[in-house]
Design a protein around this motif. Structure first.
Motif, short mmCIF file in Angstrom:
data_model
loop_
_atom_site.label_atom_id
_atom_site.label_comp_id
_atom_site.label_asym_id
_atom_site.label_seq_id
_atom_site.Cartn_x
_atom_site.Cartn_y
_atom_site.Cartn_z
N VAL A 1 1.12 -1.32 -0.33
CA VAL A 1 -0.35 0.06 0.08
C VAL A 1 0.92 1.39 0.21
N VAL A 2 1.86 0.97 0.91
CA VAL A 2 2.55 2.55 0.51
C VAL A 2 3.71 2.45 -0.25
N ARG A 3 4.37 1.55 -1.00
CA ARG A 3 4.89 1.55 -2.43
C ARG A 3 3.68 2.44 -3.50
N LYS A 4 2.39 2.22 -3.24
CA LYS A 4 1.85 2.67 -4.29
C LYS A 4 1.61 3.85 -4.17
N ILE A 5 1.46 4.35 -2.87
CA ILE A 5 0.95 5.81 -2.22
C ILE A 5 2.57 6.91 -2.93
N ALA A 6 3.51 5.61 -2.84
CA ALA A 6 5.20 6.59 -2.89
C ALA A 6 5.02 6.89 -4.60
N GLU A 7 5.06 6.22 -5.16
CA GLU A 7 5.25 5.53 -6.48
C GLU A 7 4.25 6.96 -7.12
N GLU A 8 2.61 7.54 -6.91
CA GLU A 8 2.15 8.08 -6.99
C GLU A 8 2.80 9.32 -6.84
N GLU A 9 3.80 9.92 -5.98
CA GLU A 9 3.79 11.24 -5.25
C GLU A 9 5.55 11.11 -6.07
N ASN A 10 6.05 9.88 -6.19
CA ASN A 10 7.20 9.72 -7.25
C ASN A 10 8.57 9.99 -6.01
N SER A 11 7.79 9.60 -4.47
CA SER A 11 8.75 9.07 -3.33
C SER A 11 9.55 8.08 -2.89
N ASP A 12 10.88 7.86 -2.16
CA ASP A 12 11.32 6.44 -2.40
C ASP A 12 10.92 6.08 -1.29
N VAL A 13 10.70 4.40 -1.40
CA VAL A 13 10.93 4.16 -0.09
C VAL A 13 11.67 2.73 0.60
N ILE A 14 11.27 3.02 1.96
CA ILE A 14 12.50 1.28 2.54
C ILE A 14 11.91 0.78 3.19
N VAL A 15 11.96 -0.65 3.67
CA VAL A 15 11.48 -1.72 4.36
C VAL A 15 12.59 -1.14 5.81
N ILE A 16 12.32 -1.58 6.74
CA ILE A 16 13.24 -1.47 7.74
C ILE A 16 12.26 -2.47 9.47
N CYS A 17 13.30 -2.87 9.93
CA CYS A 17 12.12 -3.60 11.18
C CYS A 17 12.66 -2.89 12.46
N GLY A 18 12.14 -1.97 13.28
CA GLY A 18 12.56 -1.19 14.44
C GLY A 18 13.03 -1.89 15.65
N LYS A 19 12.25 -3.33 15.10
CA LYS A 19 12.79 -4.18 16.79
C LYS A 19 14.46 -4.62 16.41
N ILE A 20 14.15 -4.83 15.07
CA ILE A 20 15.97 -6.15 14.79
C ILE A 20 16.79 -4.27 14.96
N GLU A 21 16.43 -4.02 14.73
CA GLU A 21 17.28 -2.61 14.35
C GLU A 21 17.78 -2.45 15.70
N SER A 22 16.60 -2.43 16.61
CA SER A 22 17.43 -1.58 17.74
C SER A 22 17.96 -2.74 18.28
N GLU A 23 18.17 -4.22 18.27
CA GLU A 23 18.60 -5.13 18.78
C GLU A 23 20.28 -4.88 18.34
N ILE A 24 20.01 -5.26 17.08
CA ILE A 24 21.71 -5.29 16.30
C ILE A 24 22.83 -3.61 16.80
N SER A 25 21.60 -2.45 17.33
CA SER A 25 22.18 -1.74 17.88
C SER A 25 22.66 -1.52 18.83
N ALA A 26 22.41 -2.40 19.72
CA ALA A 26 22.74 -3.36 20.89
C ALA A 26 24.34 -4.16 21.33
N LEU A 27 24.15 -4.36 19.99
CA LEU A 27 25.51 -5.54 20.40
C LEU A 27 26.95 -4.68 20.08
N GLU A 28 27.54 -5.12 21.31
CA GLU A 28 28.94 -4.26 21.40
C GLU A 28 30.10 -4.49 19.99
N THR A 29 30.00 -5.34 19.37
CA THR A 29 30.64 -5.28 18.18
C THR A 29 30.54 -5.78 17.15
N GLU A 30 31.42 -5.40 15.87
CA GLU A 30 31.08 -5.12 14.65
C GLU A 30 31.75 -6.41 14.07
#
Length: 368
Positions: free
Chosen positions: A225-254
């Protein structure tokens, strides 16, 4: 226009979670609206594999990546353009950013309250777009009324208004139906007319679909649904899982982060993609300086000429600019050493009219 990205959205869509993961610094996060009141500001490094490759080929004591600013702005609700919720503060904050990352909730979770008690990305996007359009409409209508009165003053004013009023009318009509001004694709002359109005809906938008763990590997209906709206506006879309990203950021080493990403089938953090996309959407590009003391990525605006790029390092470099020694990082990656780049004739001496290219490695000659 600010050289930064504002993270916006309805309350409880995951803005502050994503911001915290981006900056690896805690932002206020809670399961109720308006937890974030004053904007949180964070500086993040721009992920750039080219800088990593340069370091491998030109060893150095210090490595400095380019940076970019993100602003976590208070959640918006219907009526914000009239001051509802924290509307006035929200609108003031968003006018100051250069690009908007519009976070849209694309996941179900009964434990996290939705401000409208239902998951409906199209409705959520419409709520914010209408409020921003209404805020801009107030601005444009006020200018239109003032400008029209100038017709009484002189023939010169009347002649000026023959150019100005049609543009204001065009934008006003668009905003009245809740459409963003950017959808008009105004030309340079038209943009010049409304430049000093600092319209929010002229800012480029990136839609950030915040999904659950399953949504990161298999696109769900909300994202479509979001992709369709963004296409009509000529905007970009990116998909992120905030929960996963918060877990990654909590890890200490690369190494731990790489192992985690590999375990869930990702090559890199989705937030890296957001940083790069926001950076480039705003017209930011990167040139490098390289040497035994320091390898550094510098940010410049697309279209900068060599003296302007030199001024990014220091104003004296621009004032006293003489020449620039230039080769592109891709030439270094191909030939492996600076000496071989020179032998291949890829090192150039450029003057004041040289338009700097993304990925250039530069050394400036100047005299102050």
């Amino acid at each position: 226009m600010g050289l930064n990205c504002g993270i916006v959205g309805l309350p409880n869509v995951g803005k502050s979670t994503i911001f915290s993961a981006l900056t690896a610094a805690p932002a206020e996060v809670a399961n109720y609206p308006f937890c974030t009141i004053d904007p949180n500001v964070g500086i993040v490094s721009v992920p750039d594999k080219r800088l990593d490759k340069i370091v491998q080929l030109i060893p150095t004591e210090r490595v400095v990546p380019a940076t970019f600013e993100f602003v976590d702005i208070a959640g918006l609700v219907a009526g914000a353009s009239k001051g509802e919720g924290l509307g006035n503060r929200f609108l003031a904050s968003i006018r100051e950013v250069g690009v908007i990352a519009h976070v849209v909730r694309c996941f179900e979770d009964t434990d996290i309250v939705h401000v409208n008690n239902k998951i409906d990305p199209a409705s959520d996007i419409e709520t914010i777009n209408i409020e921003l359009a209404l805020a801009d409409l107030d601005t444009v209508s006020t200018r239109y009324a003032k400008q029209a009165k100038l017709n009484r003053l002189s023939k010169e004013a009347q002649k000026e208004n023959e150019k100005v009023l049609p543009v204001l009318e065009k934008v006003k009509t668009c905003l009245e139906v809740g459409k963003p001004a950017r959808s008009l694709n105004l030309n340079e002359d038209e943009l010049a007319v409304v430049y000093d109005l600092h319209l929010i809906t002229l800012k480029p938008v990136i839609y950030v679909c915040n999904v659950d763990e399953d949504g990161i590997t298999e696109e769900n209906g909300f994202v479509k649904v979001v992709r369709k709206i963004a296409e009509e506006e000529n905007s970009d879309v990116i998909v992120i899982c905030g929960k996963i990203e918060s877990e990654i950021s909590a890890l200490e080493t690369e190494a731990d982060k790489r192992d985690f990403l590999e375990a869930i089938g990702l090559e890199e953090s989705s937030l890296n993609g957001l940083v790069r996309l926001a950076y480039h959407t705003l017209g930011m590009r990167t040139f490098f300086t390289a040497g035994s003391d320091e390898n550094r990525a510098w940010t410049f605006r697309s279209g900068f000429k060599a003296p302007q790029a030199a001024g990014v390092i220091h104003s004296d470099f621009e004032k006293g600019f003489i020449k620039a020694e230039v080769f592109n990082c891709e030439d270094l990656f191909f030939y492996k050493t600076e000496q071989k780049v020179k032998e291949a004739g890829k090192l150039r001496i450029e003057g004041k009219e040289y338009v700097v290219k993304d990925g250039d490695i530069m050394h400036f000659r100047f005299n102050v």
